[in-house]
Design a protein around this motif. Structure first.
Motif, PDB file in Angstrom:
ATOM      1  N   LEU A  46      10.868   4.654 -10.015  1.00 42.67           N
ATOM      2  CA  LEU A  46      11.604   3.389  -9.989  1.00 42.67           C
ATOM      3  C   LEU A  46      12.669   3.396  -8.900  1.00 42.67           C
ATOM      4  O   LEU A  46      12.852   2.397  -8.184  1.00 42.67           O
ATOM      5  N   ALA A  47      13.379   4.510  -8.758  1.00 39.94           N
ATOM      6  CA  ALA A  47      14.432   4.600  -7.751  1.00 39.94           C
ATOM      7  C   ALA A  47      13.847   4.500  -6.347  1.00 39.94           C
ATOM      8  O   ALA A  47      14.376   3.783  -5.485  1.00 39.94           O
ATOM      9  N   VAL A  48      12.743   5.206  -6.091  1.00 38.50           N
ATOM     10  CA  VAL A  48      12.119   5.164  -4.767  1.00 38.50           C
ATOM     11  C   VAL A  48      11.644   3.750  -4.443  1.00 38.50           C
ATOM     12  O   VAL A  48      11.867   3.237  -3.336  1.00 38.50           O
ATOM     13  N   VAL A  94      14.771   1.379  -3.866  1.00 40.91           N
ATOM     14  CA  VAL A  94      15.442   1.680  -2.593  1.00 40.91           C
ATOM     15  C   VAL A  94      14.608   1.174  -1.425  1.00 40.91           C
ATOM     16  O   VAL A  94      15.136   0.583  -0.470  1.00 40.91           O
ATOM     17  N   TYR A  95      13.294   1.387  -1.478  1.00 41.62           N
ATOM     18  CA  TYR A  95      12.423   0.947  -0.402  1.00 41.62           C
ATOM     19  C   TYR A  95      12.445  -0.572  -0.263  1.00 41.62           C
ATOM     20  O   TYR A  95      12.550  -1.119   0.848  1.00 41.62           O
ATOM     21  N   LEU A  96      12.368  -1.270  -1.384  1.00 40.32           N
ATOM     22  CA  LEU A  96      12.406  -2.731  -1.336  1.00 40.32           C
ATOM     23  C   LEU A  96      13.765  -3.238  -0.867  1.00 40.32           C
ATOM     24  O   LEU A  96      13.844  -4.235  -0.133  1.00 40.32           O
ATOM     25  N   VAL A 144       0.830  -1.209   0.000  1.00 41.22           N
ATOM     26  CA  VAL A 144       0.000   0.000   0.000  1.00 41.22           C
ATOM     27  C   VAL A 144       0.864   1.259   0.000  1.00 41.22           C
ATOM     28  O   VAL A 144       0.463   2.292  -0.562  1.00 41.22           O
ATOM     29  N   THR A 145       2.055   1.198   0.610  1.00 42.93           N
ATOM     30  CA  THR A 145       2.932   2.365   0.599  1.00 42.93           C
ATOM     31  C   THR A 145       3.458   2.648  -0.798  1.00 42.93           C
ATOM     32  O   THR A 145       3.415   3.794  -1.275  1.00 42.93           O
TER      33      THR A 145
END
Length: 317
Positions: free
Chosen positions: A300-302, A305-307, A240-241
């Motif tokens: 894509l970068a966000v 990085v989050y994953l 969801v984020t």
């Protein structure tokens, strides 16, 4: 006794035969899911890969109204469009505004959605059904319709919000921050149902014994959420984020409708509206495409990085 015994060499050879034969079905079984996914991958490739390719191609060309009408041939500009874009001070102001606005929308959407998901587990069936229907109604409302309704609610002359708050003829869309706040409220209103329904489904899957044990230990509702529910729901919260980041970073309709195309002197521009103005209002299609490519790379970068941060914490996604 001696006739029924088997030599060790024969036993080893017999045990190895099933192992070699069993390896082939496992390889075929590993390819079976990809065969089922192949039709969907072909459709997604046609609908996503080709448009992204065209977007990137146009961003490297000189592509204006003259090229669209056939008056001039499209010429290769290399990184010239990106150099012009990055040298524009307005682009950086719009980029910062977009990041801050999207972050605020995501945080508020997650907070409201998760709080209401927990509330759904605490109320009886009738209030739960009413809340679900109201939330799904907000979710199903088209963005243009929802934006128009919110404008009417906060209208300076006839809106009930100003009358209730005693603000007189205060214009919410005149100031930069009040206009962003108004759009943020509308975005959260139409976005929180997705978070609420998804998190509520995850909470219902948590064993009741775990929550009862935490309550018996004297944990408060906030402590139960922070120490029990949130860690167990982390994969759902990741989904969801990321979904909220993508949606809120690409907000277009609400900003365009509620601020009249970006506010006074472009004070409420976000990247999506800015790209629209460059591409269609100014006929600078190459610059609009370059903005689209920048947005794609940022998202894509966000997401990556989050994953990556979550995988470092030992989460299986």
């Amino acid at each position: 006794m001696t006739g029924s015994t088997t030599s060790p060499g024969v036993a080893v050879r017999r045990s190895r035969v099933p192992a070699r034969r069993g390896a082939r079905p496992s390889k075929r079984g590993a390819a079976t899911p990809w065969l089922y996914l192949a039709p969907a991958l072909v459709v997604l490739g046609a609908l996503l890969v080709y448009p992204v390719y065209q977007l990137g191609l146009i961003s490297f060309l000189e592509y204006t109204q003259a090229q669209v009408s056939g008056g001039k041939p499209a010429t290769f500009q290399g990184l010239g469009n990106y150099a012009e874009l990055f040298g524009d001070d307005q682009f950086w102001r719009v980029l910062v505004a977009t990041v801050v606005f999207a972050a605020a929308c995501v945080l508020c959407t997650l907070a409201v959605g998760c709080a209401l998901a927990v509330l759904l587990t605490r109320v009886r069936a009738v209030p739960r059904l009413a809340l679900m229907l109201a939330a799904l109604g907000a979710w199903a409302t088209p963005a243009v319709t929802g934006s128009t309704v919110w404008l009417l609610l906060f209208d300076a002359d006839f809106g009930p919000v100003n009358k209730i708050l005693g603000l007189g003829d205060h214009s919410w869309t005149y100031g930069r921050y009040s206009a962003f706040l108004l759009v943020l409220l509308e975005v959260v209103w139409c976005s929180f149902p997705f978070v609420m329904v998804t998190v509520y489904a995850g909470i219902r899957a948590v064993p009741a014994e775990v929550l009862e044990a935490a309550a018996l230990d004297g944990a408060s509702q906030w402590r139960i959420w922070r120490s029990v529910l949130a860690p167990m729901l982390r994969p759902i919260l990741v989904v969801v984020t990321i979904q909220s980041v993508i949606w809120d970073f690409k907000v277009f309709t609400q900003i365009y409708v509620m601020t009249g195309g970006g506010g006074i002197a472009g004070q409420n521009l976000v990247l999506n509206v800015y790209a629209y103005q460059k591409a269609f209002a100014s006929s600078q299609y190459s610059l609009g495409s370059a903005i689209g490519v920048v947005m794609l790379l940022i998202l894509l970068a966000v997401t990556l990085v989050y994953l990556r941060l979550l995988r470092r914490q030992g989460e299986e996604l």
